[in-house]
Design a protein around this motif. Structure first.
Motif, PDB file in Angstrom:
ATOM      1  N   GLN A 121      77.848 -28.598 -15.898  1.00 23.06           N
ATOM      2  CA  GLN A 121      76.390 -28.584 -15.916  1.00 23.06           C
ATOM      3  C   GLN A 121      75.861 -29.326 -17.140  1.00 23.06           C
ATOM      4  OE1 GLN A 121      76.007 -24.310 -15.680  1.00 23.06           O
ATOM      5  NE2 GLN A 121      75.272 -24.387 -13.575  1.00 23.06           N
ATOM      6  N   LEU A 122      76.490 -29.121 -18.290  1.00 19.83           N
ATOM      7  CA  LEU A 122      76.073 -29.820 -19.505  1.00 19.83           C
ATOM      8  C   LEU A 122      76.303 -31.320 -19.393  1.00 19.83           C
ATOM      9  CD1 LEU A 122      77.416 -27.436 -22.300  1.00 19.83           C
ATOM     10  CD2 LEU A 122      75.018 -28.017 -21.903  1.00 19.83           C
ATOM     11  N   ASP A 123      77.401 -31.689 -18.754  1.00 20.61           N
ATOM     12  CA  ASP A 123      77.770 -33.097 -18.685  1.00 20.61           C
ATOM     13  C   ASP A 123      76.962 -33.889 -17.664  1.00 20.61           C
ATOM     14  OD1 ASP A 123      79.658 -32.596 -20.616  1.00 20.61           O
ATOM     15  OD2 ASP A 123      81.333 -32.390 -19.213  1.00 20.61           O
ATOM     16  N   ASP A 124      76.291 -33.204 -16.755  1.00 22.74           N
ATOM     17  CA  ASP A 124      75.498 -33.866 -15.720  1.00 22.74           C
ATOM     18  C   ASP A 124      74.067 -34.039 -16.233  1.00 22.74           C
ATOM     19  OD1 ASP A 124      74.121 -34.739 -13.514  1.00 22.74           O
ATOM     20  OD2 ASP A 124      74.858 -33.180 -12.159  1.00 22.74           O
ATOM     21  N   ALA A 125      73.719 -35.257 -16.623  1.00 20.56           N
ATOM     22  CA  ALA A 125      72.407 -35.518 -17.218  1.00 20.56           C
ATOM     23  C   ALA A 125      71.265 -35.158 -16.284  1.00 20.56           C
ATOM     24  CB  ALA A 125      72.308 -36.987 -17.625  1.00 20.56           C
ATOM     25  N   SER A 126      71.495 -35.238 -14.976  1.00 17.67           N
ATOM     26  CA  SER A 126      70.422 -34.960 -14.018  1.00 17.67           C
ATOM     27  C   SER A 126      70.018 -33.490 -13.989  1.00 17.67           C
ATOM     28  CB  SER A 126      70.849 -35.395 -12.610  1.00 17.67           C
ATOM     29  OG  SER A 126      71.866 -34.552 -12.094  1.00 17.67           O
ATOM     30  N   ARG A 127      70.845 -32.608 -14.575  1.00 18.20           N
ATOM     31  CA  ARG A 127      70.525 -31.184 -14.592  1.00 18.20           C
ATOM     32  C   ARG A 127      69.623 -30.808 -15.766  1.00 18.20           C
ATOM     33  NH1 ARG A 127      73.875 -28.237 -11.306  1.00 18.20           N
ATOM     34  NH2 ARG A 127      72.205 -26.696 -11.496  1.00 18.20           N
ATOM     35  N   GLY A 128      69.561 -31.658 -16.776  1.00 18.23           N
ATOM     36  CA  GLY A 128      68.618 -31.436 -17.873  1.00 18.23           C
ATOM     37  C   GLY A 128      68.993 -30.341 -18.852  1.00 18.23           C
ATOM     38  N   PHE A 129      70.277 -29.973 -18.934  1.00 17.27           N
ATOM     39  CA  PHE A 129      70.687 -28.917 -19.854  1.00 17.27           C
ATOM     40  C   PHE A 129      70.929 -29.419 -21.272  1.00 17.27           C
ATOM     41  CE2 PHE A 129      72.082 -26.889 -15.825  1.00 17.27           C
ATOM     42  CZ  PHE A 129      71.476 -25.651 -15.991  1.00 17.27           C
ATOM     43  N   SER A 130      71.284 -30.682 -21.414  1.00 15.14           N
ATOM     44  CA  SER A 130      71.758 -31.181 -22.696  1.00 15.14           C
ATOM     45  C   SER A 130      70.742 -32.080 -23.394  1.00 15.14           C
ATOM     46  CB  SER A 130      73.063 -31.958 -22.493  1.00 15.14           C
ATOM     47  OG  SER A 130      73.498 -32.542 -23.700  1.00 15.14           O
ATOM     48  N   PHE A 131      70.564 -31.844 -24.686  1.00 16.06           N
ATOM     49  CA  PHE A 131      69.703 -32.716 -25.501  1.00 16.06           C
ATOM     50  C   PHE A 131      70.439 -33.993 -25.874  1.00 16.06           C
ATOM     51  CE2 PHE A 131      71.574 -29.314 -28.090  1.00 16.06           C
ATOM     52  CZ  PHE A 131      72.433 -30.052 -28.903  1.00 16.06           C
ATOM     53  N   MET A 132      71.730 -34.073 -25.569  1.00 16.19           N
ATOM     54  CA  MET A 132      72.522 -35.250 -25.910  1.00 16.19           C
ATOM     55  C   MET A 132      72.452 -36.318 -24.824  1.00 16.19           C
ATOM     56  SD  MET A 132      73.712 -34.410 -28.850  1.00 16.19           S
ATOM     57  CE  MET A 132      74.978 -35.646 -29.127  1.00 16.19           C
ATOM     58  N   ARG A 133      71.913 -35.966 -23.665  1.00 13.29           N
ATOM     59  CA  ARG A 133      71.856 -36.903 -22.543  1.00 13.29           C
ATOM     60  C   ARG A 133      70.441 -36.975 -21.994  1.00 13.29           C
ATOM     61  NH1 ARG A 133      76.743 -34.443 -22.560  1.00 13.29           N
ATOM     62  NH2 ARG A 133      78.579 -35.784 -22.226  1.00 13.29           N
ATOM     63  N   GLU A 134      69.969 -38.172 -21.735  1.00 11.78           N
ATOM     64  CA  GLU A 134      68.632 -38.358 -21.182  1.00 11.78           C
ATOM     65  C   GLU A 134      68.619 -37.960 -19.713  1.00 11.78           C
ATOM     66  OE1 GLU A 134      64.590 -40.211 -21.025  1.00 11.78           O
ATOM     67  OE2 GLU A 134      65.780 -38.742 -22.102  1.00 11.78           O
ATOM     68  N   GLY A 135      67.685 -37.089 -19.365  1.00  9.36           N
ATOM     69  CA  GLY A 135      67.573 -36.656 -17.984  1.00  9.36           C
ATOM     70  C   GLY A 135      66.290 -35.884 -17.775  1.00  9.36           C
ATOM     71  N   PRO A 136      66.000 -35.500 -16.544  1.00  7.14           N
ATOM     72  CA  PRO A 136      64.800 -34.707 -16.272  1.00  7.14           C
ATOM     73  C   PRO A 136      64.901 -33.348 -16.956  1.00  7.14           C
ATOM     74  CG  PRO A 136      66.235 -34.772 -14.345  1.00  7.14           C
ATOM     75  CD  PRO A 136      66.800 -35.743 -15.334  1.00  7.14           C
ATOM     76  N   LEU A 137      63.782 -32.845 -17.416  1.00  6.02           N
ATOM     77  CA  LEU A 137      63.749 -31.579 -18.151  1.00  6.02           C
ATOM     78  C   LEU A 137      63.747 -30.433 -17.143  1.00  6.02           C
ATOM     79  CD1 LEU A 137      63.612 -30.498 -21.022  1.00  6.02           C
ATOM     80  CD2 LEU A 137      61.124 -30.688 -20.924  1.00  6.02           C
ATOM     81  N   ASP A 138      64.941 -30.094 -16.652  1.00  2.00           N
ATOM     82  CA  ASP A 138      65.053 -29.115 -15.580  1.00  2.00           C
ATOM     83  C   ASP A 138      65.633 -27.797 -16.079  1.00  2.00           C
ATOM     84  OD1 ASP A 138      65.914 -27.637 -13.217  1.00  2.00           O
ATOM     85  OD2 ASP A 138      65.517 -29.470 -12.098  1.00  2.00           O
ATOM     86  N   MET A 139      66.938 -27.774 -16.375  1.00  2.00           N
ATOM     87  CA  MET A 139      67.659 -26.628 -16.950  1.00  2.00           C
ATOM     88  C   MET A 139      67.897 -25.469 -15.986  1.00  2.00           C
ATOM     89  SD  MET A 139      66.459 -26.144 -20.892  1.00  2.00           S
ATOM     90  CE  MET A 139      65.916 -27.498 -21.907  1.00  2.00           C
ATOM     91  N   ARG A 140      67.592 -25.622 -14.713  1.00  2.00           N
ATOM     92  CA  ARG A 140      67.811 -24.513 -13.774  1.00  2.00           C
ATOM     93  C   ARG A 140      69.242 -24.523 -13.254  1.00  2.00           C
ATOM     94  NH1 ARG A 140      63.052 -25.748  -9.659  1.00  2.00           N
ATOM     95  NH2 ARG A 140      63.700 -27.869 -10.279  1.00  2.00           N
ATOM     96  N   MET A 141      69.899 -23.378 -13.312  1.00  2.00           N
ATOM     97  CA  MET A 141      71.217 -23.260 -12.696  1.00  2.00           C
ATOM     98  C   MET A 141      71.096 -23.343 -11.182  1.00  2.00           C
ATOM     99  SD  MET A 141      72.975 -20.359 -15.090  1.00  2.00           S
ATOM    100  CE  MET A 141      73.244 -20.682 -16.846  1.00  2.00           C
ATOM    101  N   ASN A 142      69.999 -22.827 -10.660  1.00  2.00           N
ATOM    102  CA  ASN A 142      69.694 -22.973  -9.233  1.00  2.00           C
ATOM    103  C   ASN A 142      68.426 -23.809  -9.103  1.00  2.00           C
ATOM    104  OD1 ASN A 142      69.178 -22.826  -6.526  1.00  2.00           O
ATOM    105  ND2 ASN A 142      68.899 -20.607  -6.444  1.00  2.00           N
ATOM    106  N   PRO A 143      68.545 -25.100  -8.815  1.00  2.00           N
ATOM    107  CA  PRO A 143      67.374 -25.975  -8.734  1.00  2.00           C
ATOM    108  C   PRO A 143      66.387 -25.578  -7.644  1.00  2.00           C
ATOM    109  CG  PRO A 143      69.385 -27.263  -8.932  1.00  2.00           C
ATOM    110  CD  PRO A 143      69.807 -25.852  -8.647  1.00  2.00           C
ATOM    111  N   GLN A 144      66.799 -24.671  -6.753  1.00  2.00           N
ATOM    112  CA  GLN A 144      65.894 -24.203  -5.701  1.00  2.00           C
ATOM    113  C   GLN A 144      64.944 -23.114  -6.212  1.00  2.00           C
ATOM    114  OE1 GLN A 144      68.534 -22.870  -2.603  1.00  2.00           O
ATOM    115  NE2 GLN A 144      69.680 -24.786  -2.570  1.00  2.00           N
ATOM    116  N   GLN A 145      65.198 -22.610  -7.422  1.00  2.00           N
ATOM    117  CA  GLN A 145      64.432 -21.483  -7.949  1.00  2.00           C
ATOM    118  C   GLN A 145      63.455 -21.954  -9.030  1.00  2.00           C
ATOM    119  OE1 GLN A 145      64.918 -18.135  -6.886  1.00  2.00           O
ATOM    120  NE2 GLN A 145      63.033 -17.794  -8.018  1.00  2.00           N
TER     121      GLN A 145
END
Length: 326
Positions: free
Chosen positions: A116-140
């Motif tokens: 999850q941290l390594d996938d920039a599209s999930r938005g968990f990491s400040f080290m990778r540019e991606g959408p500001l999401d951070m949801r473990m379940n993107p449906q929620q």
């Protein structure tokens, strides 16, 4: 929403922290029923299955649709394995749905996973540019961006302080509200740069946004609330001789787990002089071992293991239910 396709490379490369130790403490009966409440990419589950006989069963649970997709592939490979999409806080419903009155062992590997941290599209990491999401379940809903762009300044400050223990939480919240008046926050880089500019004193070897990202992630995913519920449900559904194994990665999680297990293991604390026998205050739970940490070799191979703490609670075989919790 269709589950994302699992990243096969991340499945193969990801190694669960404290893998062998956790499974060693968890699996007692080879024909038992077990729960991996945080399936992730299945590292613990695959090792658990290797320890079970053909009559053993394992239930995997995860909030993340990508993890669920990996788990569903495993169900096709091994009929002893079952996969559920959701939170381990709903363990009661998942066990009831399968007709399991109890489980012989429950494993919780808390926090965010390396994939999850390594996938920039999930938005968990400040080290990778991606959408500001951070949801473990993107449906929620809501996403981190939606919440940051709508919450009031006090709530943002409170969350960053409570879940990140960030002493500059008020400065950061003020900066968020000021920034979104110009344009909404949308990416991890925007938030990381905003926090870095708002924090006047930097910690050595730690990115200024570390605590803020942790806090928002924990809040958005209700991680501590789910943990408290999951612990209570878990011990209630443990079979005699069964074990609850929990791996934590930061002090907020570990504090909850430590106090919960300690209080159950020592039983009710009554004032001196009450006319009760030792048998009447006996507890059906015991601590199996002191808190365990990863060994040097594992930390060298996986830096995430450095902060891991594992605790183990057992429901004893030799104590009646009289000492059980109401």
């Amino acid at each position: 929403m269709k589950p994302a396709t699992p990243d096969q490379e991340s499945v193969q490369e990801h190694r669960s922290v404290l893998l062998d130790s956790a499974v060693d403490y968890l699996v007692g009966r080879t024909d038992g029923r077990y729960v991996d409440g945080t399936f992730g990419r299945g590292g613990h589950s695959r090792l658990i299955l290797s320890r079970l006989s053909e009559n053993g069963e394992l239930l995997g649970i995860d909030k993340d649709p990508v993890a669920v997709a990996v788990g569903q592939e495993l169900t096709g490979q091994d009929s002893r394995f079952h996969m559920a999409h959701g939170s381990f806080a709903h363990l009661d419903q998942e066990l009831d749905a399968r007709g399991w009155p109890q489980a012989d062992g429950i494993l919780l590997d808390l926090g965010v996973s390396s994939p999850q941290l390594d996938d920039a599209s999930r938005g968990f990491s400040f080290m990778r540019e991606g959408p500001l999401d951070m949801r473990m379940n993107p449906q929620q809903p809501p996403s981190a961006a939606t919440w940051l762009n709508t919450a009031d300044e006090k709530q943002i400050a409170d969350v960053i302080w409570q879940y990140g223990e960030e002493r500059f939480s008020r400065r950061i919240a003020r900066s968020v509200v000021s920034r979104r008046q110009e344009a909404p926050l949308e990416t991890t880089r925007q938030l990381a740069e905003l926090v870095s500019a708002a924090v006047p004193k930097k910690e050595k070897h730690k990115h200024p946004a570390t605590r803020t990202f942790q806090a928002i992630r924990i809040f958005i995913n209700r991680e501590l609330e789910d943990l408290e519920i999951g612990l209570r449900v878990g011990v209630d559904r443990l079979a005699p001789g069964g074990r609850l194994v929990v791996i934590s990665f930061h002090s907020l999680e570990d504090r909850i787990v430590k106090r919960f297990m300690r209080d159950l293991a020592r039983g009710p604390q009554l004032p001196r002089g009450l006319p009760v026998t030792a048998r009447e205050t006996e507890t059906p739970y015991r601590l199996v071992t002191k808190a365990l940490k990863a060994e040097t070799g594992e930390v060298s191979d996986n830096v995430r293991a450095r902060s891991a703490v594992m605790r183990v609670l057992e429901r004893r075989l030799d104590v009646s239910a009289k000492g059980d919790r109401e």
